[in-house]
Scaffold this active site. Structure first.
Site, PDB file in Angstrom:
ATOM      1  NE  ARG A  69       5.765   1.327  12.466  1.00  0.00           N
ATOM      2  CZ  ARG A  69       5.393   2.420  11.829  1.00  0.00           C
ATOM      3  NH1 ARG A  69       4.453   2.361  10.925  1.00  0.00           N
ATOM      4  NH2 ARG A  69       5.952   3.568  12.081  1.00  0.00           N
ATOM      5  CE  LYS A 113       0.077  -7.229   8.502  1.00  0.00           C
ATOM      6  NZ  LYS A 113       1.147  -7.868   7.744  1.00  0.00           N
ATOM      7  NE  ARG A 145       1.330  -6.651  -2.003  1.00  0.00           N
ATOM      8  CZ  ARG A 145       1.334  -6.361  -0.711  1.00  0.00           C
ATOM      9  NH1 ARG A 145       0.333  -6.737   0.060  1.00  0.00           N
ATOM     10  NH2 ARG A 145       2.339  -5.709  -0.167  1.00  0.00           N
ATOM     11  NE  ARG A 158       0.587  -3.134  -3.275  1.00  0.00           N
ATOM     12  CZ  ARG A 158       0.144  -3.360  -2.047  1.00  0.00           C
ATOM     13  NH1 ARG A 158       0.985  -3.618  -1.081  1.00  0.00           N
ATOM     14  NH2 ARG A 158      -1.138  -3.324  -1.799  1.00  0.00           N
TER      15      ARG A 158
END
Length: 186
Positions: A88, A13, A127, A133
């Site tokens: 959401r 997204k 990622r 992260r």
């Protein structure tokens, strides 16, 4: 163009929002980016948001709605916008309708990027490794996907019932996915 991007975490997204923003000349508004910037900046909002994200939970609707309402009221969003990560759930969708009614406008499309959960888990783990992260562990990713399946996925029915849903395969080459989205919106 006033649209939202739906899809599970890791479906692309954010990448597609940036590309569509450039293509249509509208801002891409990512609630995740807004929260991450506040977390990094150590703001009160960031501290509140971090408590939830560290546990693999979503930030509460009240906090998210307030941020989106403020962002949609900014001048660059008047001609159009692309929301990434909001709404959401159906309750947020109803709140978005109220925000847009207050701005005397409406949503043009709800674009859903479809993707296999095992594929997006692999994407998110990669990622996490590249970007460092801390919130993207496999356990947290699976929790987020479960939350998506139960809370966010009902939005597809909500927007399909209103004739706004456009479903696009989110897997494959980035350029191909972008082209699929643009073609589906035409």
């Amino acid at each position: 163009m006033r649209a939202i991007l739906l899809g599970p975490p890791g479906a692309g997204k954010g990448t597609q929002a940036a590309r569509l923003s450039e293509h249509f000349g509208i801002p891409a508004i990512s609630t995740g980016d807004i929260f991450r910037a506040n977390i990094k900046g150590g703001t009160e909002l960031g501290k509140q948001a971090q408590e939830f994200t560290n546990a693999g939970q979503l930030v509460p609707d009240s906090l998210t709605n307030a941020i989106v309402r403020d962002r949609l009221g900014q001048p660059d969003a008047v001609p159009g916008f692309l929301l990434d990560g909001y709404p959401r759930n159906p309750e947020q969708a109803v709140e978005l309708d109220a925000m847009l009614a207050d701005l005397d406008t409406r949503l043009d499309a709800a674009i859903e990027l479809t993707a296999d959960f095992d594929e997006v888990t692999a994407r998110l783990l990669k990622r996490a490794e590249i970007e460092g992260r801390a919130d993207d562990t496999e356990e947290v990713i699976r929790t987020r996907l479960d939350v998506y399946a139960t809370s966010t996925a009902p939005l597809t029915a909500f927007y399909a019932g209103r004739g706004l849903l456009v479903q696009v395969d989110g897997l494959g080459d980035i350029d191909e996915v972008t082209a699929r989205i643009i073609a589906a919106l035409s």
